[in-house]
Enzyme design. Structure first.
Site, PDB file in Angstrom:
ATOM      1  N   CYS A  82       1.015  -0.975  -0.185  1.00 38.33           N
ATOM      2  CA  CYS A  82       0.324  -0.159   0.020  1.00 38.33           C
ATOM      3  C   CYS A  82       0.744   1.113   0.216  1.00 38.33           C
ATOM      4  O   CYS A  82       1.603   1.299   0.749  1.00 38.33           O
ATOM      5  CB  CYS A  82      -0.593   0.194   0.877  1.00 38.33           C
ATOM      6  SG  CYS A  82      -2.041   1.274   1.098  1.00 38.33           S
ATOM      7  N   CYS A 230      -5.144   6.459  -3.357  1.00 36.92           N
ATOM      8  CA  CYS A 230      -4.270   5.664  -3.055  1.00 36.92           C
ATOM      9  C   CYS A 230      -3.092   5.881  -3.802  1.00 36.92           C
ATOM     10  O   CYS A 230      -2.706   5.999  -5.183  1.00 36.92           O
ATOM     11  CB  CYS A 230      -4.984   4.347  -4.960  1.00 36.92           C
ATOM     12  SG  CYS A 230      -4.553   2.333  -4.726  1.00 36.92           S
TER      13      CYS A 230
END
Length: 285
Positions: A82, A230
């Site tokens: 991530c 993101c």
């Protein structure tokens, strides 16, 4: 009780917990050993906005035998990496005294990521996110092609969408659009994410090109839904936009609550730079 902190990177927010804290809690561990299924359950419980702390994901800081970021989505599914999360991971490690160096490696399921602390106040980190992978096997797509770029994907309403899929820390699909208001982004994002073509689902990044140095991005994240930011998606977006001549490196990727700077190196490595903010700390009962 499990001690936790909460951080966000451009609005993408995470509950941060040291693995040793979970291992000491009898609900999730027996004699200090935590099963994988218990991590998934813990992620679902702490990320629940109504009965838990509320977050997009859970980041577990594993310190032995080496520093590792263990990441779970809010639905309990594990993801390899991530981008916003690893910047929060770095800030947490600095605040907790786990790491004091300006540069160090962090193990992830997507490989070792190199963290560089660019500034401490405000906190900014630059991460070597590695190289994109275009092999369809890496994105769990069956095709005779060598990649899955500029492919047409038909949805249930008969509409066709041009998709560009790759592995950039995790599975990503980039879709270029002219106007976010012209379609139902949640509906289309969910259907592309869960399309049978992607046997392990995919993150979906809807991208509007502003100019040769700037793009705007909105992401439907697998295991989460629409999210404010993101980091790996921003990297995937910059890679595809540059490949198709739509942007040049470095590329600013504008998100709903901030922006990330993505630089593509001549050797193929992708660098991401952006902020992290500490929100809160406490104990999960």
């Amino acid at each position: 009780m499990i001690r936790f902190s909460k951080y966000h990177g451009c609005g993408n927010n995470f509950v941060m917990v040291r693995e040793c804290e979970i291992a000491e809690d009898g609900r999730y561990a027996a004699k200090g050993n935590v099963r994988e299924s218990e991590y998934a359950r813990f992620a679902q419980e702490v990320c629940d906005i109504n009965t838990g702390i509320g977050a997009d994901g859970l980041i577990i800081v594993r310190e032995e035998p080496e520093l590792e970021m263990v990441f779970y989505n809010m639905d309990g599914s594990r993801a390899p990496m991530c981008g916003n999360g690893i910047r929060c991971f770095a800030y947490y490690c600095m605040n907790e005294g786990i790491r004091s160096e300006k540069s160090y490696a962090v193990k992830t399921l997507a490989g070792d990521m190199i963290v560089e602390v660019a500034s401490e106040e405000p906190f900014m980190a630059k991460i070597n996110m590695g190289k994109p992978i275009f092999d369809p096997a890496a994105i769990a797509v069956k095709t005779d092609r060598e990649d899955f770029l500029k492919q047409e994907l038909e949805l249930s309403d008969g509409s066709s969408w041009t998709v560009n899929s790759l592995f950039m820390g995790t599975v990503h699909t980039v879709v270029f659009v002219d106007d976010y208001e012209a379609f139902d982004i949640v509906k289309v994002g969910k259907e592309i994410c869960e399309h049978p073509t992607y046997t392990e689902k995919t993150n979906v990044n809807f991208v509007k090109v502003i100019d040769e140095k700037t793009v705007e991005m909105k992401t439907y994240e697998r295991g989460v839904g629409m999210t404010l930011a993101c980091g790996t998606g921003a990297c995937a977006t910059a890679v595809v936009a540059n490949m198709q001549g739509l942007c040049k490196s470095p590329t600013e990727v504008i998100l709903q609550l901030g922006s990330l700077n993505i630089e593509l190196k001549d050797d193929g490595n992708v660098f991401m730079e952006g902020p992290s903010v500490k929100i809160a700390e406490g104990k999960f009962l």
